[in-house]
Design an enzyme around this catalytic site. Sequence first.
Site, PDB file in Angstrom:
ATOM      1  CG  ASN A 275      -1.878  -1.214   1.173  1.00 17.50           C
ATOM      2  OD1 ASN A 275      -1.918  -1.947   0.179  1.00 17.50           O
ATOM      3  ND2 ASN A 275      -2.614  -1.427   2.254  1.00 17.50           N
TER       4      ASN A 275
ATOM      5  CB  THR B 104     -17.885  36.830 -30.807  1.00 17.89           C
ATOM      6  OG1 THR B 104     -18.792  37.606 -31.584  1.00 17.89           O
ATOM      7  CG2 THR B 104     -16.687  37.689 -30.398  1.00 17.89           C
ATOM      8  CG  HIS B 105     -21.819  34.586 -30.898  1.00 15.61           C
ATOM      9  ND1 HIS B 105     -22.587  34.110 -29.866  1.00 15.61           N
ATOM     10  CD2 HIS B 105     -21.415  35.835 -30.515  1.00 15.61           C
ATOM     11  CE1 HIS B 105     -22.668  35.009 -28.906  1.00 15.61           C
ATOM     12  NE2 HIS B 105     -21.956  36.061 -29.272  1.00 15.61           N
TER      13      HIS B 105
ATOM     14  CB  SER C  31      -9.543  10.191 -49.255  1.00 12.77           C
ATOM     15  OG  SER C  31     -10.541   9.295 -49.732  1.00 12.77           O
TER      16      SER C  31
ATOM     17  CE  LYS D  74     -11.667  15.423 -48.410  1.00 12.83           C
ATOM     18  NZ  LYS D  74     -12.501  14.440 -47.668  1.00 12.83           N
TER      19      LYS D  74
ATOM     20  CG  ASN E 137      -9.204  14.036 -45.305  1.00 12.03           C
ATOM     21  OD1 ASN E 137      -9.815  14.961 -45.839  1.00 12.03           O
ATOM     22  ND2 ASN E 137      -9.374  12.771 -45.638  1.00 12.03           N
TER      23      ASN E 137
ATOM     24  CD  GLU F 271     -10.905  15.106 -39.159  1.00 13.87           C
ATOM     25  OE1 GLU F 271     -12.083  14.982 -39.486  1.00 13.87           O
ATOM     26  OE2 GLU F 271      -9.972  14.569 -39.788  1.00 13.87           O
TER      27      GLU F 271
ATOM     28  CD  GLN G 248      -4.674  -3.836  -9.238  1.00  8.89           C
ATOM     29  OE1 GLN G 248      -3.977  -4.303  -8.345  1.00  8.89           O
ATOM     30  NE2 GLN G 248      -5.408  -4.589 -10.031  1.00  8.89           N
TER      31      GLN G 248
ATOM     32  CE  LYS H 156      -1.292   0.451 -10.024  1.00 11.11           C
ATOM     33  NZ  LYS H 156      -1.981   1.127  -8.943  1.00 11.11           N
TER      34      LYS H 156
HETATM   35  N1  ARG Z   1      -1.381  -3.745  -7.250  1.00  8.93           N
HETATM   36  C1  ARG Z   1      -1.966  -2.970  -6.183  1.00  8.93           C
HETATM   37  C2  ARG Z   1      -2.316  -1.571  -6.638  1.00  8.93           C
HETATM   38  O1  ARG Z   1      -1.987  -1.244  -7.719  1.00  8.93           O
HETATM   39  C3  ARG Z   1      -1.031  -2.849  -5.041  1.00  8.93           C
HETATM   40  C4  ARG Z   1      -1.202  -3.973  -4.171  1.00  8.93           C
HETATM   41  C5  ARG Z   1      -1.899  -3.686  -2.934  1.00  8.93           C
HETATM   42  N2  ARG Z   1      -2.822  -4.738  -2.799  1.00  8.93           N
HETATM   43  C6  ARG Z   1      -3.276  -5.163  -1.646  1.00  8.93           C
HETATM   44  N3  ARG Z   1      -4.104  -6.141  -1.666  1.00  8.93           N
HETATM   45  N4  ARG Z   1      -2.946  -4.606  -0.532  1.00  8.93           N
HETATM   46  O2  ARG Z   1      -2.959  -0.833  -5.941  1.00  8.93           O
END
Ligand code: ARG
Length: 459
Positions: free
Chosen positions: A110, A155-156, A277, A283, A285, A290, A322, A325
């Site tokens: 943790n 504007t607009h 295209s 074309k 593009n 975009e 988790q 990420k």
């Molecule tokens: N892989 C977990 C995360 O990305 C970290 C592990 C913590 N997991 C746990 N059961 N205490 O948050």
Amino acid sequence: MSTLWHGRFDADPADELMAYTASIGFDIRLAPDDIAGSRAHVRMLGRVGLLAEAEVGEVLAALDQAEQELASGDFEFAPGDEDIHTAIERRVTELAGPAGARLHTGRSRNDQVATDLRLFAKRELAAIAADVIAFQGVLLDRAITAGDAGLPGYTHLQRAQPVLLAHHLLAHGWALARDVDRLADARARLDVSPLGAGAVAGSSLPLDPDMTAADLGFAARFENSIDAVSDRDFVAEALFALTMVAIHLSRLGEEIVFWTSEEAGFATLDDAYATGSSMLPQKKNPDIAELARAKAGRLIGNLTGLLATLKGLPLAYNRDLQEDKEPLFDALDQVGLGVRAMAGLMSSIAFHADAMASAADAPTAAATDLAEHLVAQGMPFRDAHAAVGDLVRRSLQGEAPLAEMVRAAPQLGDAAAELLAPGVPVTRRTTPGGAGPEAVAAQIERFRTRLSADAARFD
Ligand code: ARG
């Protein structure tokens, strides 16, 4: 299968559990930061006497080897390696034997994962800020080379008042300057080490969180172990700063789509930054522009997804965290690619000064200048607005060309009619921060100064 918790369990984890809960598929990206965190942790354990000097050396050597294996692709993952933390600790223990088994002393995944992610975010946000600053440099160059080219200010999306192209380009540049500020701010606020918080409550062992914080180059250590392992504000904040960059790219992207349309004809993309295209041979593009427009939606999804994950979570660590990420990784990837693609596009786009000028120089573009001409002679603005509006309306209804009517109008006349000449209205935008040549020349200098100061912040 070997797990970190095998002592307490009779059975191995089910395949479906591993398939659903493992994060190794994406958190492998934290490997360099996990190694760095482990080095600092094991050095601290040595200094406070929890590991003998020789053991510290053995663990550090094993970490070096794991690092090399990860970098070269020789690292062999085991079925129980549910995340990068588990994988590296398992390998270190294989390599360093009993000393390796001491690496996790006083540590939890943790505080470990929070430490890794903060180290990662510090580095990556700085890299994105540097990309944004490089892009601002492109906008500055284009503003300088734009000279006295002008286009309608809208504007607009209706033509409002002529502005210099340099002024319009720097409008995007200043928005990005705030983004750089936000990235720096987010980065400064997340510069706190959670290492030593343990699972939730700290430790009975004589750990020294200040030592690991300093070793890892953090500005400070956590104040509260519960907060240290449950805080993901820093990810949300980084995501907002990145999302705002993406939104700014999307607004410029939309303008590029408009400028390069045959309807506007203000600009042409360089072949290297345009697409063709498969069916329509003629074309060209604006796909980068975009996608810059579209990817902002994806970034907003990453941000709101994380906010929804955090909402209502009880303290402290929950496995929900988790899910922090992938949105962050995706946001960093997409913004980095987008900023660099837009920088290439903007450095090579050809502006068509004539087409922009003819759009900017309609006589009606001087309507506000006519009203201000009357104000300068003492007429209340509201009356001046009505008088000029009346002339414009009658001219558009076919009574006579506007210039003729201005010449004939009381309190306007020849001097006022000169304001309608092509290129004149923009020269009258003289107020600080305004769209005219003198104000823009001053603005270019201020932007240049700001840009070098920002570049120095991220050196
Ligand atoms: N892989 C977990 C995360 O990305 C970290 C592990 C913590 N997991 C746990 N059961 N205490 O948050």
